[in-house]
Design an enzyme around this catalytic site. Structure first.
Site, PDB file in Angstrom:
ATOM      1  N   PRO A  63       0.831  -1.202   0.000  1.00 57.58           N
ATOM      2  CA  PRO A  63       0.000   0.000   0.000  1.00 57.58           C
ATOM      3  C   PRO A  63       0.869   1.256   0.000  1.00 57.58           C
ATOM      4  O   PRO A  63       1.542   1.560   0.982  1.00 57.58           O
ATOM      5  CB  PRO A  63      -0.801  -0.127   1.300  1.00 57.58           C
ATOM      6  N   VAL A 105       6.106   2.039   7.037  1.00 57.90           N
ATOM      7  CA  VAL A 105       6.431   3.441   7.309  1.00 57.90           C
ATOM      8  C   VAL A 105       5.159   4.224   7.610  1.00 57.90           C
ATOM      9  O   VAL A 105       4.297   4.384   6.743  1.00 57.90           O
ATOM     10  CB  VAL A 105       7.172   4.065   6.112  1.00 57.90           C
ATOM     11  N   ASP A 133       5.971   2.243   1.691  1.00 56.94           N
ATOM     12  CA  ASP A 133       5.096   1.119   2.003  1.00 56.94           C
ATOM     13  C   ASP A 133       4.455   1.413   3.355  1.00 56.94           C
ATOM     14  O   ASP A 133       5.127   1.390   4.399  1.00 56.94           O
ATOM     15  CB  ASP A 133       5.909  -0.173   2.054  1.00 56.94           C
ATOM     16  N   HIS A 134       3.131   1.685   3.355  1.00 58.20           N
ATOM     17  CA  HIS A 134       2.461   2.125   4.572  1.00 58.20           C
ATOM     18  C   HIS A 134       2.330   1.011   5.605  1.00 58.20           C
ATOM     19  O   HIS A 134       1.944   1.259   6.765  1.00 58.20           O
ATOM     20  CB  HIS A 134       1.076   2.677   4.221  1.00 58.20           C
ATOM     21  N   ARG A 135       2.633  -0.231   5.226  1.00 61.27           N
ATOM     22  CA  ARG A 135       2.650  -1.311   6.205  1.00 61.27           C
ATOM     23  C   ARG A 135       3.820  -1.151   7.167  1.00 61.27           C
ATOM     24  O   ARG A 135       3.779  -1.644   8.306  1.00 61.27           O
ATOM     25  CB  ARG A 135       2.754  -2.672   5.505  1.00 61.27           C
TER      26      ARG A 135
END
Length: 463
Positions: A261, A439, A435-437
């Protein structure tokens, strides 16, 4: 006298197939040890296969453009005895063309790609081989790492687009008459790029031609914009097979875009002091003959910002997050065969000069299509320099296996408020995707703010 088959070797990195791009030998031709036999394209790069033996070429079993699996016989060879009858000689004009496209490799680095950034040259590697004894059925050859380039190979100029006469006519005025002053490495670079040094305007401190002068002459009006509007082709459609590097790019980008994501951030930055710093470095004796551009400062800024925000330099594995305490800095490179991302290994321990040389090497090798798979593996964070194409910013897609990528936009003069006054300043826009998983927004913001602070004030690197 015995005939054996040469099998397509495994060139490493788990690749299982390759396309035969061009044969460098013909039936009846004598081959020597380490003579280049064939150029192949894997999913990652172009590779030249050297001969591990001496003998006479028999039959070419695979045609150019054909994709075959590792272990497939690709040609036969006869060890010892009289050579097989040679094919009829090619027409004179073909021989001239072949000769023009071939040069001998020297120790000096070969010029490079538009690194959606910049460069690389010769690359050493280890290689092991196993040659069957005479009379056995085949000659399997195993390679580890990249293939050594020890004999004739296509010149970099064959890959670099050449500006037509109409574009040359609008270029800056030719250099003043008189002897050409250029160091041997610069002359080698000009030869590889197909640049006539008598047409280059020197900018060196003693009236000598610099590396930047040669690269500018080779790429002006070809790298940053289209130089002509061609006629519509006669064919209504063109069908391009999805294979090799293009197939690998499509697979990697699809996997990245739909599994990680993405979250993107942007910030405008006053890069005036970076431009001044780059100018001072170019005039420094320590950096003479070395490529220096804002990308170098950007690279150093990212390494510094990673130290302060380590989770942007991580890998997501579903089971755990691996935070890397080293930086293998990827530089996205636009090459004639597609986008690749070689990386500078252990960049965190390099001085500014060492980093400049490493970046230049990556680009030169990438443009020449000779980037080995090992240079494209193990990256931890990436830069994409879309500014070289005149773009302000973009939303870059993560390189698979990484959680951060930063885009450097074009740097140009704009009105900027300084101490309550509007002044012309060199301004750029930095864009970044994460990568929002892994960061979170606060970490991503702090990281990009740290990068921006170095672009605004490079002296912070002295901390």
């Amino acid at each position: 006298m015995s005939e054996s088959q040469f099998l397509l070797p495994d060139v490493g990195e788990g690749l299982t197939e390759a396309e035969i791009v061009s044969w460098k030998v013909a039936p009846g031709e004598q081959v020597a040890v380490n003579q280049v036999i064939v150029e192949i394209e894997t999913a990652k790069s172009l590779v030249e296969l050297p001969s591990p033996f001496e003998g006479t070429v028999g039959e070419l079993l695979v045609t150019e453009g054909q994709t075959v699996e590792v272990g497939t016989p690709i040609f036969t060879v006869t060890a010892g005895g009289d050579p097989a009858p040679a094919p009829e000689p090619a027409p004179a004009d073909e021989l001239v063309a072949d000769a023009a496209a071939t040069v001998s490799h020297e120790e000096e680095p070969k010029p490079g790609a538009v690194l959606v950034g910049y460069g690389s040259a010769g690359h050493g590697s280890s290689r092991r081989r196993r040659v069957s004894h005479p009379g056995t059925a085949s000659i399997p050859v195993a390679f580890s790492g990249s293939i050594p380039q020890q004999s004739a190979a296509p010149a970099a100029a064959a890959h670099a687009p050449q500006a037509p006469a109409t574009a040359r006519a609008t270029a800056p005025a030719a250099r003043p008459s008189g002897p050409v002053v250029a160091k041997p490495p610069i002359r080698k670079l000009a030869k590889d790029l197909g640049v006539d040094l008598t047409l280059v305007t020197p900018t060196g401190p003693i009236g000598d031609i610099t590396r930047d002068d040669v690269v500018r002459e080779a790429t002006q009006a070809t790298v940053f914009r289209n130089i002509q509007t061609p006629e519509w082709p006669d064919d209504r459609e063109e069908r391009i097979p999805v294979k090799g590097v293009r197939k690998a790019i499509a697979s990697a980008m699809t996997s990245s875009a739909f599994s990680a994501p993405h979250v993107s951030l942007f910030v405008d930055v006053d890069a005036t002091r970076t431009m001044e710093f780059v100018k001072r470095l170019k005039n420094s004796a320590d950096f003479a003959g070395v490529k220096v551009s804002p990308l170098l400062i950007m690279a150093k800024a990212i390494i510094w910002a990673v130290r302060r925000n380590p989770t942007v330099n991580s890998t997501w594995t579903d089971e755990e997050i691996v935070v890397h305490h080293y930086v293998n800095l990827g530089i996205a490179a636009a090459t004639p065969r597609g986008l690749i991302v070689p990386n500078v290994k252990e960049a965190q321990g390099m001085t500014l000069l060492e980093l400049a040389r490493a970046l230049e090497q990556l680009t030169l090798t990438a443009r020449d299509g000779k980037t080995p798979p090992s240079d494209m593996s193990g990256g931890t964070i990436t830069i994409t320099n879309i500014g070289v194409f005149g773009m302000d910013t973009g939303t870059p897609i993560l390189n698979p296996g990484e959680v951060g990528i930063v885009a450097l936009g074009t740097i140009k003069q704009k009105p900027w408020v300084v101490d309550g006054e509007v002044r012309p300043r060199y301004v750029t826009t930095l864009g970044a995707s994460f990568d929002h998983r892994v960061v979170d927004g606060d970490v991503a913001s702090r990281f990009l703010a740290d990068v921006a602070s170095i672009i605004e004030e490079p002296a912070l690197l002295l901390d």
